[in-house]
Design a protein around this motif. Structure first.
Motif, PDB file in Angstrom:
ATOM      1  N   LYS A   1      -8.827  -0.649   3.643  1.00  0.00           N
ATOM      2  CA  LYS A   1      -7.731  -1.442   3.088  1.00  0.00           C
ATOM      3  C   LYS A   1      -7.166  -2.454   4.080  1.00  0.00           C
ATOM      4  CE  LYS A   1      -6.204   2.058  -0.229  1.00  0.00           C
ATOM      5  NZ  LYS A   1      -5.066   2.921  -0.640  1.00  0.00           N
TER       6      LYS A   1
ATOM      7  N   PHE B   1      -7.912   4.344   5.285  1.00  0.00           N
ATOM      8  CA  PHE B   1      -6.918   3.302   5.039  1.00  0.00           C
ATOM      9  C   PHE B   1      -7.179   2.104   5.953  1.00  0.00           C
ATOM     10  CE2 PHE B   1      -3.010   1.218   6.446  1.00  0.00           C
ATOM     11  CZ  PHE B   1      -2.537   0.721   5.243  1.00  0.00           C
TER      12      PHE B   1
ATOM     13  N   PHE C   1       0.853  -1.190   0.000  1.00  0.00           N
ATOM     14  CA  PHE C   1       0.000   0.000   0.000  1.00  0.00           C
ATOM     15  C   PHE C   1       0.887   1.238   0.000  1.00  0.00           C
ATOM     16  CE2 PHE C   1      -3.040  -2.929   2.295  1.00  0.00           C
ATOM     17  CZ  PHE C   1      -3.962  -3.012   1.261  1.00  0.00           C
TER      18      PHE C   1
END
Length: 165
Positions: free
Chosen positions: A125, A121, A91
Motif C-alpha cells: 500500500k 502494508f 488507510f
C-alpha cells in the motif's frame, strides 16, 4: 475563548470520562454552563472526539503490533505534502500521520495483528504510491508512556520522592 473553556479543555485532555457534574464542580460553574461550553467546543471542532487509552497487554489475545514508519516523499506541485498525506491517512491501519522536519517528511504510526501485516502494508500500500521515495519501519517493543499516561506502573509503588542524607 473563555478561561473556563480553556480549563475544561485541560481537564478533558487528562480524562475525557469526566462527567458534566464533576466538571461543573471542578470549574465552579453550573452543569448547564458545562454542557453549553462542551457543545460550543464540539460545534467549533475544537473537541474532535473522545478516546479511551487501553493497555492491551492486559487483555488476553488482543495485543496489536505497533510500528512507526519514516517516509520520504516527493511533494506535489501546488499541493505540497497534503495530497500524499491525504492518500496515506485514509488507510485503515494508519493511527497517526505527521509532517516532520529533519531527515524524513512524514511519520506514520500504524497498528496491525502481526509484523507480517505491517510488512504487507508497507510493501503493498505505502511503497507503491508515486510520491513515496523511501521508508524506514520501526517496531514498538514496549510502551512505557503514551499521551502522558505511564504503563505498567506498580500500584503499590510509593509516589513520594526518595530523600537520602
Amino acid at each position: 475563548m473563555t478561561e473556563k473553556a480553556l480549563e475544561m479543555l485541560r481537564l478533558l485532555e487528562k480524562n475525557a470520562a469526566y462527567s458534566n457534574a464533576l466538571l461543573a464542580d471542578l470549574l465552579d460553574i453550573s452543569i448547564d454552563e458545562v454542557k453549553n461550553i462542551r457543545q460550543t467546543l464540539e460545534d467549533q471542532a475544537v473537541i474532535l472526539g473522545y478516546q479511551t487509552l487501553i493497555d492491551w497487554t492486559k487483555v488476553l489475545n488482543t495485543e496489536l503490533v505497533t510500528a512507526m514508519i519514516e517516509v520520504k516523499v516527493t511533494p506535489t506541485r501546488g499541493k505540497g505534502f497534503d495530497q500524499v498525506a491525504e492518500r496515506i491517512y485514509r488507510f485503515k491501519e494508519v493511527k497517526a500521520l505527521y509532517l516532520m522536519s529533519g531527515s524524513y517528511d512524514l511519520s506514520i504510526t500504524i497498528e496491525a495483528q502481526s509484523m507480517m501485516e505491517i510488512s504487507r502494508f508497507v510493501s503493498d500500500k505505502l511503497s507503491p504510491l508515486d510520491s513515496v521515495m523511501s521508508t524506514v519501519t520501526h517496531f514498538i517493543l514496549k510502551k512505557y508512556k503514551h499521551d502522558g499516561v505511564i504503563f505498567n506502573q506498580e500500584e503499590d509503588q510509593d509516589p513520594r520522592m526518595m530523600v537520602t542524607p
